[in-house]
Design an enzyme around this catalytic site. Sequence first.
Site, PDB file in Angstrom:
ATOM      1  N   LYS A  22      33.210  39.475  -0.078  1.00 26.01           N
ATOM      2  CA  LYS A  22      33.964  38.471   0.680  1.00 26.01           C
ATOM      3  C   LYS A  22      35.308  39.018   1.140  1.00 26.01           C
ATOM      4  CE  LYS A  22      36.702  34.304  -0.289  1.00 26.01           C
ATOM      5  NZ  LYS A  22      38.030  34.901  -0.480  1.00 26.01           N
ATOM      6  N   ASN A  23      36.066  39.605   0.227  1.00 26.61           N
ATOM      7  CA  ASN A  23      37.418  40.056   0.566  1.00 26.61           C
ATOM      8  C   ASN A  23      37.410  41.193   1.579  1.00 26.61           C
ATOM      9  OD1 ASN A  23      38.517  38.154  -1.137  1.00 26.61           O
ATOM     10  ND2 ASN A  23      38.826  39.560  -2.838  1.00 26.61           N
ATOM     11  N   ARG A  99      43.509  31.249   3.846  1.00 31.08           N
ATOM     12  CA  ARG A  99      44.653  32.134   3.936  1.00 31.08           C
ATOM     13  C   ARG A  99      44.353  33.408   4.723  1.00 31.08           C
ATOM     14  NH1 ARG A  99      49.499  33.139   1.979  1.00 31.08           N
ATOM     15  NH2 ARG A  99      50.103  35.321   1.775  1.00 31.08           N
ATOM     16  N   ARG A 128      52.309  32.825  -2.117  1.00 32.86           N
ATOM     17  CA  ARG A 128      51.834  34.068  -1.511  1.00 32.86           C
ATOM     18  C   ARG A 128      52.469  34.183  -0.126  1.00 32.86           C
ATOM     19  NH1 ARG A 128      45.417  34.164  -2.289  1.00 32.86           N
ATOM     20  NH2 ARG A 128      45.569  31.975  -1.743  1.00 32.86           N
ATOM     21  N   ILE A 335      50.271  39.004 -11.065  1.00 37.40           N
ATOM     22  CA  ILE A 335      50.188  38.908  -9.605  1.00 37.40           C
ATOM     23  C   ILE A 335      50.598  37.525  -9.110  1.00 37.40           C
ATOM     24  CG2 ILE A 335      48.734  39.281  -7.589  1.00 37.40           C
ATOM     25  CD1 ILE A 335      49.107  41.775  -9.316  1.00 37.40           C
ATOM     26  N   ARG A 405      33.033  29.122  -1.208  1.00 38.25           N
ATOM     27  CA  ARG A 405      33.916  29.999  -0.441  1.00 38.25           C
ATOM     28  C   ARG A 405      33.709  31.462  -0.805  1.00 38.25           C
ATOM     29  NH1 ARG A 405      39.126  29.525  -1.825  1.00 38.25           N
ATOM     30  NH2 ARG A 405      39.527  30.971  -0.114  1.00 38.25           N
TER      31      ARG A 405
END
Length: 427
Positions: A22-23, A99, A128, A335, A405
């Site tokens: 996905k990323n 995003r 973020r 993070i 998602r």
Amino acid sequence: MDKIVIQGGKRLSGTLPISGAKNAALTLLPCALLTEEPVTLRNLPRLADIDQFQHLLNGFGVSTAIAGSRPQDFGRVMTLQATRLTSTVAPYDIVRKMRASILVLGPLLARAGEATVSLPGGCAIGNRPIDLHLKALEAMGAEIELAAGYVRAHAPDGGLPGGDFTFPVVSVGATENALMAAVLARGTTRLENAAREPEIVDLCRLLAAMGAEIEGIGESELTIHGVDRLHGATYRVMADRIEAGSYACAAAITGGEVFLKGADAHDMRATTHALRNAGVVVEERKDGIHIAPNGPLKAINISTAPFPGFATDMQAQMMALLCLAEGTSVLNETIFENRYMHVPELNRMGAHIETNGRTAVVHGVKKLTGAEVMATDLRASMSLVIAGLAAEGETTVHRLYHLDRGYERLEEKLQLVGAQVERVGGD
């Protein structure tokens, strides 16, 4: 609203296919904006975020055609072509839902010389900000203003000149946007302290296949020599290292033995290292990863970090696994500051987890018990599924849209390895 119902206590066994990442896919899709020629992406996962990004690109005049759409298939082939851009505006109604939409900023600026993009939304896992995206583009010659919730960016006449930028902290998204803007710049761009995630490498490889000139792929310093134009390409999306790690945790918490077909161990070294330390057998094979039990699970300590460190996107899933480990585990989330929203839900299932700021202390328990739980974000959702697979009785995970998602047909994949899970319509 759909929910997933899990009857826990089933030992997972068999082969589970790993989808395209996905990323990575959400970074590769906007590359189509950089050329008028077709870009074909293979192994594209069937996910809500992919569909949303496709819709966003259609709004710029990008045509999309999908092959491999049979219901039984995992993954698809999509061909995108931006022969002529009809818009350079990414509207609020689309961007607020995802995003990753901010990743059209760099390529639109490079190709069209201008872009207007709404400030992004996405999972509520902490602040973020996109300031590093904007500072990197400004270092390359862009003029940027913020107005009425939008970023408005312009390139000088003749295009971005390129420039040097050092990221004060590692940022995956900002590195991606800067890369896509730099490939069509008039000069050379140098990015220092750039992100090194495998998804960044995947992006660089697609851009190189399209004719970009990039030095230092996989390193923290990237040098991009701008070219006049890019051409089309056909490219296979990398395997999803987060999906593979998630299913590895699912197998391990049930004492199961599962082969993760297509998983790339090289891209998930920190995850496999943590699993081995927790007492899980991880065998790397040419075409995937084999997961098997090796006695009781053991407590470990983990701190999230940029690649090659332990991925923040794996923190929630590993926490679920450690709920049943012998001893006390300590997790530090470095993070994002708000990524423990799954802790109260895990505790509802009988886990014993305490949090203090960015630190979570997981006291291993003998068993988990099924319960009604609420998903709060994508990876938190998967942690609840993992816990439910090992829990006694029935677990119902609400707000399934979070899982859709990022996990392609999750219940079908789990059913392939013996899990008793079912998707049902909500009220």
